[in-house]
Write an enzyme that holds these catalytic residues in place. Structure first.
Site, PDB file in Angstrom:
ATOM      1  N   HIS A  20      22.691  13.765 -23.268  1.00 15.20           N
ATOM      2  CA  HIS A  20      22.953  15.192 -23.582  1.00 15.20           C
ATOM      3  C   HIS A  20      23.019  16.111 -22.418  1.00 15.20           C
ATOM      4  O   HIS A  20      22.072  17.005 -22.633  1.00 15.20           O
ATOM      5  CB  HIS A  20      22.369  15.629 -24.909  1.00 15.20           C
ATOM      6  CG  HIS A  20      22.758  16.923 -25.825  1.00 15.20           C
ATOM      7  ND1 HIS A  20      23.151  16.771 -27.083  1.00 15.20           N
ATOM      8  CD2 HIS A  20      23.372  18.004 -25.244  1.00 15.20           C
ATOM      9  CE1 HIS A  20      23.763  17.664 -27.482  1.00 15.20           C
ATOM     10  NE2 HIS A  20      23.806  18.766 -26.417  1.00 15.20           N
ATOM     11  N   HIS A  22      25.746  18.918 -20.688  1.00  9.46           N
ATOM     12  CA  HIS A  22      26.960  19.579 -20.703  1.00  9.46           C
ATOM     13  C   HIS A  22      27.568  19.921 -18.959  1.00  9.46           C
ATOM     14  O   HIS A  22      26.468  20.575 -18.487  1.00  9.46           O
ATOM     15  CB  HIS A  22      27.070  20.821 -21.330  1.00  9.46           C
ATOM     16  CG  HIS A  22      26.906  20.554 -22.882  1.00  9.46           C
ATOM     17  ND1 HIS A  22      28.066  20.531 -23.772  1.00  9.46           N
ATOM     18  CD2 HIS A  22      25.855  20.578 -23.551  1.00  9.46           C
ATOM     19  CE1 HIS A  22      27.521  20.328 -25.001  1.00  9.46           C
ATOM     20  NE2 HIS A  22      26.178  20.440 -25.155  1.00  9.46           N
ATOM     21  N   ASP A  24      29.817  21.934 -18.099  1.00 12.96           N
ATOM     22  CA  ASP A  24      30.088  23.330 -17.825  1.00 12.96           C
ATOM     23  C   ASP A  24      28.745  24.102 -18.013  1.00 12.96           C
ATOM     24  O   ASP A  24      28.701  25.280 -17.755  1.00 12.96           O
ATOM     25  CB  ASP A  24      31.143  23.921 -18.925  1.00 12.96           C
ATOM     26  CG  ASP A  24      30.685  23.674 -20.144  1.00 12.96           C
ATOM     27  OD1 ASP A  24      29.963  22.935 -20.525  1.00 12.96           O
ATOM     28  OD2 ASP A  24      31.275  24.417 -21.063  1.00 12.96           O
ATOM     29  N   GLY A 181      29.671  23.805 -30.520  1.00  7.12           N
ATOM     30  CA  GLY A 181      29.833  25.247 -30.543  1.00  7.12           C
ATOM     31  C   GLY A 181      28.952  25.696 -31.700  1.00  7.12           C
ATOM     32  O   GLY A 181      28.079  24.952 -32.435  1.00  7.12           O
ATOM     33  N   GLU A 211      20.571  22.147 -34.999  1.00  3.99           N
ATOM     34  CA  GLU A 211      20.150  23.034 -33.880  1.00  3.99           C
ATOM     35  C   GLU A 211      19.871  24.405 -34.360  1.00  3.99           C
ATOM     36  O   GLU A 211      18.743  25.097 -34.847  1.00  3.99           O
ATOM     37  CB  GLU A 211      20.982  22.963 -32.816  1.00  3.99           C
ATOM     38  CG  GLU A 211      20.222  23.663 -31.454  1.00  3.99           C
ATOM     39  CD  GLU A 211      21.218  23.991 -30.368  1.00  3.99           C
ATOM     40  OE1 GLU A 211      20.996  24.372 -29.209  1.00  3.99           O
ATOM     41  OE2 GLU A 211      22.460  23.703 -30.673  1.00  3.99           O
TER      42      GLU A 211
END
Length: 369
Positions: A20, A22, A24, A181, A211
């Site tokens: 996990h 990202h 960006d 998101g 989360e």
């Protein structure tokens, strides 16, 4: 029996697996500065050290929504094929330098179209960058492997399109699909058509759940959407009643609710990101993070970075924090790393080879020092 607590040097040398991470959220601060200057994007700081500090301060707000705002600046410099190739190349090199032997890095192609790229061009540019980075690592005498997970934004309406994109590129390194998101108000079941398509195509799925939003998000991800893994998933702890004391095997005595029991019984991996979870308010501290309870109860726990730039972290830092603040030892780190490799979206024989040929020998060598 516990093993000795490893020092920071030992943790740095340990072979690592991250599921996990990202793209960006993991840029080099210097790259953000340089590319922002080229495109005229205004940043909140003008030097590398100050920019890194700004990201870290902005991320530590305790709010997932505010945490996500930091990506305005990274996405601004990831809108051309050249930018994406560079960022992906540097990502592979940086992960390898941190001892990561296998990584699954995710990004949302729909967020990289402002410069005129098409979805397939976005994926091709990132894949080319990863290949270049892996080659750079090999030229330095080391090895790493990077696979891609394509993310659809849960507040948008392109999830089926992104699912089809992922399947279209499954032979070139795309190994999974994700939605990400803000969780609250955007349940995973809004994207059921995408998940049904992916299940028909025998394509792996992970879902950000548990989360910022609690058990309903996890339950939907597992029971309605059929996820293979849970992105974060830490709020599964809300379905666990700790009774106190230890059983005959040394595990905490606890009563699991139906959702928690299902997740554990079916070995659904949890992609836990301790520092990020503290940043977004999903946990109060690494010392109090539910990951240690989940580990002790033998959930399929994995340790991850989430966003290396935004949270100012790395796999070595995540593991070191667990050792220093939560009492983990080398055996715990080995266990979580093997969990991650078992849970990777690779064919079984490839996962097994990495466990037997890379991860286990690496930890044997560390224990022998």
């Amino acid at each position: 029996m516990s093993s000795p607590a490893p020092d920071r040097s030992t943790v740095t040398r340990a072979p690592k697996v991250v599921l996990h991470d990202h793209l960006d959220g993991g840029l080099r601060p210097g790259t953000v500065l340089e590319l922002a200057g080229e495109v005229g994007h205004r940043l909140p700081a003008t030097d590398t050290e100050s920019l890194a500090a700004w990201f870290r301060a902005a991320a530590g707000s305790g709010s997932l929504e505010l945490y996500l705002e930091t990506f305005t600046h990274t996405l601004a410099v990831m809108q051309t094929a050249e930018q994406l190739r560079r960022v992906a190349r540097e990502c592979a090199v940086d992960l390898a330098a941190d001892g990561v032997v296998y990584a699954e890095v995710r990004f949302a192609p729909e967020q990289h179209l402002a410069g005129g790229l098409q979805l397939d061009e976005v994926v091709e540019a990132v894949q080319a960058g990863f290949a270049e980075g892996v080659a750079d690592v090999a030229a330095r005498g080391a090895t790493t492997r990077v696979s891609t997970v394509l993310t659809a934004m849960r507040h948008a309406a392109r999830s089926t399109e992104i699912a089809e994109l992922a399947v279209r590129h499954r032979e070139s390194g795309v190994v999974g699909f994700d939605i990400a998101g803000a969780e609250e108000g955007y349940p995973p079941s809004r994207h059921l058509a995408a998940f049904e398509y992916l299940h028909r195509e025998n394509f792996p799925v992970t879902i950000h759940a548990g989360e910022a939003f609690g058990l309903p998000s996890i339950w939907e991800a597992v029971q309605v959407c059929g996820t293979s893994r849970l992105g974060h998933g830490v709020r599964i702890a809300e379905d666990i009643e700790v009774l106190g004391g230890r059983d005959d095997h040394g595990r905490p005595r606890a009563r699991l609710g139906r959702t928690a029991a299902w997740v554990r019984d079916h070995r659904i991996p949890l992609e836990v990101c301790p520092t990020s979870n503290v940043d977004t308010g999903a946990a109060r501290s690494v010392a109090e993070h539910p990951v240690t309870l989940l580990k002790d109860l033998r959930f399929r726990v994995t340790v991850n970075t989430d966003n290396r730039l935004v949270s100012g972290t790395s796999m070595s830092q995540e593991m070191t924090a667990l050792v220093e603040q939560a009492g983990w030892d080398l055996a715990d780190l080995r266990w979580a790393t093997i969990n991650a490799m078992k849970s990777a979206f690779l064919p079984f024989d490839e996962r097994l080879d990495l466990i037997e040929d890379v991860v286990k020998p690496g930890y044997v060598a560390l224990a022998a020092r």
